[in-house]
Design an enzyme around this catalytic site. Sequence first.
Site, PDB file in Angstrom:
ATOM      1  CG  ASP A 189      11.217  19.235  -2.709  1.00 56.25           C
ATOM      2  OD1 ASP A 189      10.552  18.840  -1.734  1.00 56.25           O
ATOM      3  OD2 ASP A 189      10.782  20.067  -3.532  1.00 56.25           O
ATOM      4  CG  ASP A 193       8.058  17.141  -4.524  1.00 57.77           C
ATOM      5  OD1 ASP A 193       7.824  15.915  -4.439  1.00 57.77           O
ATOM      6  OD2 ASP A 193       7.828  17.943  -3.609  1.00 57.77           O
ATOM      7  NE  ARG A 244       2.173  15.019  -0.889  1.00 55.65           N
ATOM      8  CZ  ARG A 244       2.535  16.247  -0.540  1.00 55.65           C
ATOM      9  NH1 ARG A 244       3.742  16.693  -0.873  1.00 55.65           N
ATOM     10  NH2 ARG A 244       1.715  17.031   0.123  1.00 55.65           N
TER      11      ARG A 244
END
Length: 322
Positions: free
Chosen positions: A134, A161, A214
């Site tokens: 990430d 995230d 997302r």
Amino acid sequence: MSGRIPRFAATALPLVLAGTVLGVTPNASAAPVQTFAITDLVGWATQNGGTTGGGSAGTTTVTSASALTSALGSSSAAVIRVSGTINCSGMLRVRSNKTIIGNAGAAIVGCGFNINGDRNVIIRNLSFRNWNDDAINVQESATNIWVDHNSFSNGNDGAVDIKRGSDFITVSWNRVFNHDKSMLLGHSDSNASQDTGHLRVTYHHNWFDASTQRHPRVRFGNPVHVYNNYYYNNSGYGVASTEGAGVLVEANSFENVEDPFHLGEGSSDEGSLVARNNLLVNSGSGQTGGSVRAIPYAYTADAPANVKSIVTANAGAGRISV
């Protein structure tokens, strides 16, 4: 506090950026003065005592992966300036009470930042590229995080995230482009015991520039506030509310987005989603349902008709004075 274009005036927390320098030759020029107004922070990161990062702590400028790793992992409060392009791999641990801010053109290439149970962290003005996990991972009940004016592209997994009981977070004025999975909020359908009552995040004035999905995908958090973001050509979807989450989608601009917002996603059950005053240009109508808890902080939303011009002119790295 207004959600309008931040003004970085000398009104609060002036940071004189001429402290310790790691990985720079002794004759290198000192970094310029950054006038940093903490009052420009809006949203959930203003709650729970607020978010100040390194505050008035000493400044360290880093130009190498080893120096950056050391500075991020220190137990002391610090303002960390990133200069140039830093090539790295894996996830670099960020400890509490840090402001991490990029000089003009600063880039983090190949790695990401992991905020694991720590608190009071500000990350600003960095371009993240080609990360292998990430770009920014916030987990294990980390609190009071502000992710602001960064750019994210060509990464492996999430850009930002947030999971495992983390809370009181603002994600603002960022740009995501040439990327698939943008911002996950809540990692698993089976993590209700840790996540319920937490995962409260504000997403505002972000530019989701042809990123796929997302933006965010939400589990459990309530209320999650998604306002004044510009969505453009998102081929997957904009916002998804799942697993009992409560998401307010307010005064955003969606352009060429067939699925701007919906309930449920994949195998995840539906959450609640309230849509209010959004602009839908050549886009679907979206799916709503249920109710969302009240937003506890003051904010002023820009008119959705103005969001595109405001966000594209100001979101992403390199758009603030450093």
